[in-house]
Design an enzyme around this catalytic site. Structure first.
Site, mmCIF file in Angstrom:
data_model
loop_
_atom_site.group_PDB
_atom_site.id
_atom_site.type_symbol
_atom_site.label_atom_id
_atom_site.label_comp_id
_atom_site.label_asym_id
_atom_site.label_seq_id
_atom_site.Cartn_x
_atom_site.Cartn_y
_atom_site.Cartn_z
ATOM 1 N N PRO A 96 34.601 23.314 15.494
ATOM 2 C CA PRO A 96 33.145 23.319 15.294
ATOM 3 C C PRO A 96 32.770 23.149 13.827
ATOM 4 O O PRO A 96 31.620 22.854 13.507
ATOM 5 C CB PRO A 96 32.708 24.685 15.826
ATOM 6 C CG PRO A 96 33.934 25.462 16.099
ATOM 7 C CD PRO A 96 35.098 24.544 16.123
ATOM 8 N N GLU A 123 41.163 31.905 17.293
ATOM 9 C CA GLU A 123 40.182 31.712 16.213
ATOM 10 C C GLU A 123 40.420 30.395 15.471
ATOM 11 O O GLU A 123 39.789 30.118 14.452
ATOM 12 C CB GLU A 123 40.219 32.890 15.232
ATOM 13 C CG GLU A 123 39.643 34.176 15.785
ATOM 14 C CD GLU A 123 38.247 34.004 16.389
ATOM 15 O OE1 GLU A 123 37.408 33.334 15.774
ATOM 16 O OE2 GLU A 123 38.019 34.532 17.491
ATOM 17 N N ARG A 161 36.710 3.919 26.625
ATOM 18 C CA ARG A 161 35.780 2.968 27.273
ATOM 19 C C ARG A 161 35.373 1.827 26.337
ATOM 20 O O ARG A 161 34.826 0.827 26.778
ATOM 21 C CB ARG A 161 34.569 3.688 27.872
ATOM 22 C CG ARG A 161 33.626 4.318 26.879
ATOM 23 C CD ARG A 161 32.614 5.204 27.576
ATOM 24 N NE ARG A 161 31.719 4.473 28.452
ATOM 25 C CZ ARG A 161 30.727 3.694 28.049
ATOM 26 N NH1 ARG A 161 30.513 3.513 26.767
ATOM 27 N NH2 ARG A 161 29.939 3.078 28.918
ATOM 28 N N ASP A 176 24.883 -0.290 25.562
ATOM 29 C CA ASP A 176 24.715 1.135 25.865
ATOM 30 C C ASP A 176 23.824 1.788 24.812
ATOM 31 O O ASP A 176 23.604 1.222 23.740
ATOM 32 C CB ASP A 176 26.079 1.847 25.825
ATOM 33 C CG ASP A 176 26.824 1.752 27.146
ATOM 34 O OD1 ASP A 176 26.162 1.589 28.180
ATOM 35 O OD2 ASP A 176 28.062 1.842 27.117
#
Ligand code: SAM
Length: 223
Positions: A96, A123, A161, A176
């Site tokens: 993160p 962690e 993709r 897209d």
């Protein structure tokens, strides 16, 4: 393209690598997922991979030694396979704390021959792993998950993709959301049959057969 995924939970990838477009891409050898069980490099008879953090605090951290060895095992196979020409590789830690993953990141990753994806647990991992073994840190969003496996699947799905020939109609990802063709904007609304459902009608222009007008309408609906 090869993804080397370092994880404590390789079984989480079973359906992902078998089903739908990703499954077909793997079957057709357009992409390969090399799952590496970090515990195989764990310490002692219990194959320990984690420990308490120096300085105290909650939770456990993934230790250096198993991760350095796991990365080393990738290098050894690469050297054997590509003695003459080492291929372009990117080593990524999913965290993160990393840079936000976007369509632009996926488009950049397509140009690598191999991508290593390190999935953290607990962690996270000892900082020395991040300092010495990782080229880039990637976050899939501002929230905290229990592990890096879902982020790894997000990265692989969005990159695979984009590989040539993976989508049914060659190049259809060019139209897209976030594509250059759409100036980075989100796609226009889509409708299929029936033309009217419970009083809800498909916009007339889409039924008109006038392709210039349809194109104009769609461009106007990009957000
Ligand atoms: N202590 C870490 C922090 O506060 O940044 C969170 C660790 S998280 C519980 C365990 C692992 O999940 C991380 O090492 C990472 O690999 C993965 N992870 C969690 N959320 C993520 C996200 N938003 N993007 C990418 N990886 C994530």
């Amino acid at each position: 393209m090869i993804f080397h995924v370092l994880t404590l939970f390789p079984e989480l990838f079973s359906d992902f690598q078998r089903e739908s477009i990703i499954g077909r891409a793997i079957e057709e050898k357009k992409a390969e997922i090399d799952l590496i069980q970090i515990r195989d490099f764990g310490l002692g008879k219990h194959r320990q991979v984690d420990d308490t953090p120096y300085g105290g605090g909650d939770g456990m951290l993934m230790r250096c030694e198993p991760l350095f060895e796991a990365f080393d095992s990738i290098e050894k196979t690469r050297k054997r396979g590509n003695e003459e020409k080492m291929k372009k590789i990117r080593r990524v830690y999913l965290t993160p704390q990393g840079r936000k993953f976007t369509q632009r990141t996926a488009e950049r990753f397509v140009h690598y021959d191999e991508i290593v994806l390190l999935c953290g647990r607990y962690e996270g991992v000892d900082q020395r792993v991040r300092d010495e073994l990782i080229d880039e840190e990637i976050s899939i969003g501002d929230y905290v998950l229990t592990g890096g496996e879902l982020p790894a699947m997000v990265v692989m799905d969005s990159v695979i993709r984009l590989l040539p020939g993976v989508l049914g109609k060659e190049g259809s990802h060019q139209f897209d959301s976030f594509s250059k063709e759409f100036g980075g904007k989100r796609e226009y609304p889509h409708y299929t049959k029936p033309a009217e459902f419970q009083g809800l009608k498909v916009p007339d222009v889409l039924l008109s057969g006038n392709h210039a007008e349809i194109e104009k309408w769609r461009r106007g609906k990009l957000r």
